[in-house]
Motif scaffolding. Structure first.
Motif, PDB file in Angstrom:
ATOM      1  N   ILE A 185      -2.282  33.753  54.212  1.00 19.15           N
ATOM      2  CA  ILE A 185      -1.475  33.206  55.310  1.00 19.15           C
ATOM      3  C   ILE A 185      -0.263  32.455  54.760  1.00 19.15           C
ATOM      4  N   GLY A 186      -0.464  31.734  53.657  1.00 16.34           N
ATOM      5  CA  GLY A 186       0.646  30.987  53.060  1.00 16.34           C
ATOM      6  C   GLY A 186       1.787  31.887  52.655  1.00 16.34           C
ATOM      7  N   GLN A 187       1.457  33.090  52.190  1.00 11.78           N
ATOM      8  CA  GLN A 187       2.498  34.047  51.814  1.00 11.78           C
ATOM      9  C   GLN A 187       3.156  34.633  53.061  1.00 11.78           C
ATOM     10  N   GLU A 188       2.319  34.992  54.051  1.00 11.58           N
ATOM     11  CA  GLU A 188       2.856  35.590  55.274  1.00 11.58           C
ATOM     12  C   GLU A 188       3.792  34.634  56.012  1.00 11.58           C
ATOM     13  N   LEU A 189       3.423  33.358  56.049  1.00 10.49           N
ATOM     14  CA  LEU A 189       4.225  32.372  56.772  1.00 10.49           C
ATOM     15  C   LEU A 189       5.261  31.689  55.887  1.00 10.49           C
ATOM     16  N   LYS A 190       5.342  32.093  54.632  1.00 13.08           N
ATOM     17  CA  LYS A 190       6.327  31.554  53.686  1.00 13.08           C
ATOM     18  C   LYS A 190       6.186  30.039  53.539  1.00 13.08           C
ATOM     19  N   LEU A 191       4.937  29.596  53.316  1.00 14.76           N
ATOM     20  CA  LEU A 191       4.659  28.169  53.179  1.00 14.76           C
ATOM     21  C   LEU A 191       4.760  27.704  51.741  1.00 14.76           C
ATOM     22  N   PHE A 192       4.288  28.541  50.814  1.00 15.82           N
ATOM     23  CA  PHE A 192       4.343  28.163  49.406  1.00 15.82           C
ATOM     24  C   PHE A 192       4.401  29.411  48.548  1.00 15.82           C
ATOM     25  N   SER A 193       4.764  29.207  47.295  1.00 17.32           N
ATOM     26  CA  SER A 193       4.888  30.301  46.341  1.00 17.32           C
ATOM     27  C   SER A 193       4.109  29.968  45.080  1.00 17.32           C
ATOM     28  N   LEU A 194       3.423  30.965  44.542  1.00 17.96           N
ATOM     29  CA  LEU A 194       2.762  30.849  43.249  1.00 17.96           C
ATOM     30  C   LEU A 194       3.492  31.772  42.288  1.00 17.96           C
ATOM     31  N   ASP A 195       4.303  31.194  41.440  1.00 16.43           N
ATOM     32  CA  ASP A 195       5.242  31.950  40.607  1.00 16.43           C
ATOM     33  C   ASP A 195       4.916  31.711  39.140  1.00 16.43           C
ATOM     34  N   SER A 196       4.643  32.763  38.410  1.00 14.74           N
ATOM     35  CA  SER A 196       4.315  32.635  36.983  1.00 14.74           C
ATOM     36  C   SER A 196       5.480  32.036  36.201  1.00 14.74           C
ATOM     37  N   LYS A 197       6.703  32.189  36.707  1.00 14.55           N
ATOM     38  CA  LYS A 197       7.853  31.606  36.019  1.00 14.55           C
ATOM     39  C   LYS A 197       7.861  30.086  36.146  1.00 14.55           C
ATOM     40  N   VAL A 198       7.249  29.575  37.210  1.00 14.42           N
ATOM     41  CA  VAL A 198       7.078  28.129  37.353  1.00 14.42           C
ATOM     42  C   VAL A 198       5.894  27.681  36.514  1.00 14.42           C
ATOM     43  N   GLY A 199       4.789  28.437  36.604  1.00 12.04           N
ATOM     44  CA  GLY A 199       3.608  28.124  35.811  1.00 12.04           C
ATOM     45  C   GLY A 199       2.342  28.262  36.639  1.00 12.04           C
ATOM     46  N   SER A 200       1.285  28.753  36.011  1.00 12.70           N
ATOM     47  CA  SER A 200       0.008  28.920  36.701  1.00 12.70           C
ATOM     48  C   SER A 200      -0.516  27.572  37.177  1.00 12.70           C
ATOM     49  N   GLY A 201      -0.997  27.561  38.413  1.00 12.29           N
ATOM     50  CA  GLY A 201      -1.563  26.335  38.961  1.00 12.29           C
ATOM     51  C   GLY A 201      -0.544  25.301  39.368  1.00 12.29           C
ATOM     52  N   LEU A 202       0.733  25.709  39.480  1.00 11.69           N
ATOM     53  CA  LEU A 202       1.808  24.794  39.872  1.00 11.69           C
ATOM     54  C   LEU A 202       2.501  25.358  41.108  1.00 11.69           C
ATOM     55  N   PRO A 203       1.905  25.182  42.289  1.00 10.08           N
ATOM     56  CA  PRO A 203       2.471  25.771  43.507  1.00 10.08           C
ATOM     57  C   PRO A 203       3.815  25.158  43.869  1.00 10.08           C
ATOM     58  N   LEU A 204       4.666  26.006  44.375  1.00 11.98           N
ATOM     59  CA  LEU A 204       5.994  25.586  44.831  1.00 11.98           C
ATOM     60  C   LEU A 204       5.989  25.613  46.352  1.00 11.98           C
ATOM     61  N   LEU A 205       6.107  24.451  46.984  1.00 10.42           N
ATOM     62  CA  LEU A 205       6.152  24.394  48.440  1.00 10.42           C
ATOM     63  C   LEU A 205       7.529  24.843  48.911  1.00 10.42           C
ATOM     64  N   LEU A 206       7.543  25.867  49.760  1.00 12.42           N
ATOM     65  CA  LEU A 206       8.775  26.355  50.349  1.00 12.42           C
ATOM     66  C   LEU A 206       9.139  25.481  51.556  1.00 12.42           C
ATOM     67  N   PRO A 207      10.339  25.647  52.121  1.00  9.65           N
ATOM     68  CA  PRO A 207      10.764  24.735  53.194  1.00  9.65           C
ATOM     69  C   PRO A 207       9.749  24.560  54.321  1.00  9.65           C
ATOM     70  N   LYS A 208       9.118  25.641  54.771  1.00 10.20           N
ATOM     71  CA  LYS A 208       8.151  25.503  55.866  1.00 10.20           C
ATOM     72  C   LYS A 208       6.915  24.736  55.406  1.00 10.20           C
ATOM     73  N   GLY A 209       6.464  24.996  54.187  1.00  8.78           N
ATOM     74  CA  GLY A 209       5.341  24.232  53.657  1.00  8.78           C
ATOM     75  C   GLY A 209       5.704  22.774  53.449  1.00  8.78           C
ATOM     76  N   ALA A 210       6.952  22.541  53.070  1.00 12.62           N
ATOM     77  CA  ALA A 210       7.406  21.164  52.866  1.00 12.62           C
ATOM     78  C   ALA A 210       7.368  20.384  54.175  1.00 12.62           C
ATOM     79  N   VAL A 211       7.644  21.053  55.294  1.00 13.98           N
ATOM     80  CA  VAL A 211       7.576  20.382  56.597  1.00 13.98           C
ATOM     81  C   VAL A 211       6.155  19.894  56.864  1.00 13.98           C
ATOM     82  N   ILE A 212       5.174  20.747  56.582  1.00  9.03           N
ATOM     83  CA  ILE A 212       3.777  20.357  56.798  1.00  9.03           C
ATOM     84  C   ILE A 212       3.443  19.149  55.939  1.00  9.03           C
TER      85      ILE A 212
END
Length: 579
Positions: A185-212
């Motif tokens: 759901i987090g991917q579908e609603l664009k709430l957060f991103s799990l990006d290997s370039k950022v690092g494993s286990g380091l979620p990036l909250l996207l704007p909609k997730g940041a609102v929550i």
């Protein structure tokens, strides 16, 4: 060792049946461990065969054969030498490694069913034939002992129940849970991103997730103001000596990142906020008139979680705690603990979450895991028990689950599917004030040692967000929804009216957007529903002329036409309802 419940015995026994079946099918497999879990069991294997879910039917058939043979589980105590010889001859190096963990003073037991032998303390059901219903569920990688320097093993998960009906009900709940998976759901609603370039286990909250997250922080901040907390901001790294004094280093050393050397001094990425808050207390002299002193911080901490244990927002390496620490006198302790408990209950009620609690105590057989003498632990344990008893809270007791510095009351929240999530905690601590030599001047003009309460409501904000995504299945209430209103003009001619409505929404801090895509109305409504927007305001020629909107809600569907002023008042009330 704590005694197993009947369900744990059943699942532990089924794990042995799984291992026996795997050895029959893949004789060169090496075994590690196979404990019961809260939802079932698992067993870790080292095998040349790469297991997949496609193998489950074959393994389950062999497990059923073993069950049909009704093999008794036979326990035999052996000497260390006998156990070593057995598992050496069976070429089971992981069992030999586990054998070395057993203390010289402890007994060593082997459990046998059929031709299968396992190093195991037990306990087990009477025989394999007593297993009525089981299912293998998934497979994943797992390091031996959870250590990334050790071999990667294959972990097969399963579950077992006393009846087929209970298993069927559980599997149906699991199917529902899969549909609510926060990673999906987090991917579908664009709430957060799990990006290997950022690092494993380091979620990036996207704007909609940041609102929550912002809404959750606002909720807590409003409550903290009511409860008399003051806000702190602490750095993300700290001198290693601070954590040596607290005891987090070395007690939590395996969960910490390697020290960073700066100007020939060692620093740690902050694994805990409490030593920083202690230093805030120490920043000035204290009197009994200053107490209780309540500090709060949304403090980001870092833990070295193993790769195989990382999962979305619920198991990460960098997360933010809604941390709070109360410094008080012994006479104030019970009232302050009760206040922390009330805070947790009030916040959980906002989300309709029922909570269960556990009194987490020291393991009396392994006190080396803890700091502080008995006289520092006993009043802390007594306080927790008295509050829980006086409030008549249903609770369990977890021996060995205490923090290394003190006992605690842990909270598990039950979501809409009845699943339990480990969340907040309230910990009573006489030990760290002693280790840091904290003081206040009493009304007798003599120095006294304060008591410290560690408390968190959400625990980890990221984990709590994962819970809420699954609890609501992404259908957040209006006050929490990243987008509260979708404005839909029927034609380009109504776009100026939509823009005017959006301007009014912004003035009221209502989170809204306009769908200007060149689609039919049905497609726009469907898109808003897929985006799980609580409310839609449709503007056509007639609505624009009458200063009205046609309202559709996620819950009720078509609600008819209303005046814009009344509609905005409604949204504003809904948006404010749980703040």
């Amino acid at each position: 060792m704590n005694a197993m419940t009947p369900l744990e015995e059943l699942r532990h026994s089924t794990a042995h049946i799984l291992a026996a079946a795997v050895l029959r099918l893949y004789p060169n497999t090496r075994l590690d461990i196979g404990p019961p879990t809260s939802n079932g069991f698992y067993y870790d294997f080292d095998s040349e065969h790469r297991f997949s879910t496609e193998d489950f039917a074959t393994i389950e058939r062999e497990m059923q054969n073993i069950i049909s043979e009704n093999q008794p589980f036979i326990r035999k105590e052996v000497t260390r030498e006998e156990a070593h010889t057995l598992f050496r001859d069976l070429d089971q190096p992981f069992k030999l490694s586990r054998l070395d963990d057993i203390l010289e003073s402890d007994s060593i037991s082997i459990y046998t069913n059929g031709e299968f032998n396992d190093l195991c303390a037990g306990s087990h059901i009477e025989s394999t034939g007593k297993v009525a219903a089981f299912k293998l569920t998934s497979v994943s990688g797992s390091y031996h002992r959870g250590d990334h320097t050790q071999p990667m093993l294959q972990r097969i998960y399963g579950t077992a129940f006393p009846s087929q009906q209970e298993l069927d009900d559980h599997m149906e709940r699991m199917e529902q849970a899969a549909l609510r998976d926060h990673r999906k759901i987090g991917q579908e609603l664009k709430l957060f991103s799990l990006d290997s370039k950022v690092g494993s286990g380091l979620p990036l909250l996207l704007p909609k997730g940041a609102v929550i997250r912002q809404q959750l922080e606002k909720l807590i901040n409003d409550k903290l103001f009511e409860y008399g907390y003051e806000t702190l901001y602490s750095p993300h790294i700290g001198n290693i000596d601070l954590f040596k004094t607290s005891g987090h280093y070395p007690y939590y050393a395996e969960s910490m990142y390697e020290p960073i050397t700066i100007d020939e001094r060692e620093f740690l990425l902050k694994p805990m906020n409490c030593p920083m808050h202690i230093q805030a207390y120490n920043a000035e002299p204290r009197s009994y008139r200053d107490l209780p002193q309540r500090y709060a911080e949304f403090g980001t901490v870092y833990r070295m979680e193993q790769s195989g244990e990382l999962s979305g927002l619920t198991r990460v390496r960098g997360f933010t705690q809604d941390d709070g620490h109360v410094f008080c006198t012994r006479a104030q302790l019970k009232q302050e603990f009760t206040s922390c408990l009330q805070l947790v209950q009030e916040v959980m009620a906002v989300f309709g979450l029922k909570t269960e609690c556990r009194i987490s105590l020291r393991d009396p057989n392994n006190t080396s895991k803890y700091v502080g003498a008995d006289e520092l632990w006993q009043p802390a344990e007594r306080c927790i028990r008295e509050v829980v008893d006086e409030l008549d809270l249903t609770h369990s007791v977890g021996l060995g689950e205490a923090a290394f510095y003190g006992p605690k009351l842990d909270f598990m929240a039950l979501d809409s599917l009845g699943r339990s999530w480990q969340l907040g905690t309230i910990q009573v601590d006489f030990s760290l004030p002693e280790r840091f030599k904290l003081e206040y001047v009493g009304n007798d003009n003599k120095p006294h040692r304060p008591v410290m309460i560690h408390r968190a409501v959400f625990g980890s904000i990221e984990r709590f967000m994962g819970l809420l995504i699954e609890h609501y299945a992404g259908d957040f209430p209006t006050w929490l929804a990243p987008e509260q209103l979708r404005i839909i003009p029927i034609s380009d001619a109504q776009i100026p009216d939509a823009d005017a409505l959006l301007t009014r929404c912004k003035a009221l801090r209502i989170r809204a957007s306009i769908d200007t895509q060149k689609d039919k109305m049905g497609a726009k409504i469907r898109r808003a529903r897929l985006d799980k927007v609580p409310l839609m305001a449709i503007i056509g020629k007639r609505e624009a002329a009458a200063s009205q909107v046609a309202v559709r809600s996620r819950k009720e569907g078509d609600e008819g036409t209303v005046d814009i002023d009344a509609f905005l008042k409604r949204i504003d009330q809904e948006a404010q309802s749980n703040r």
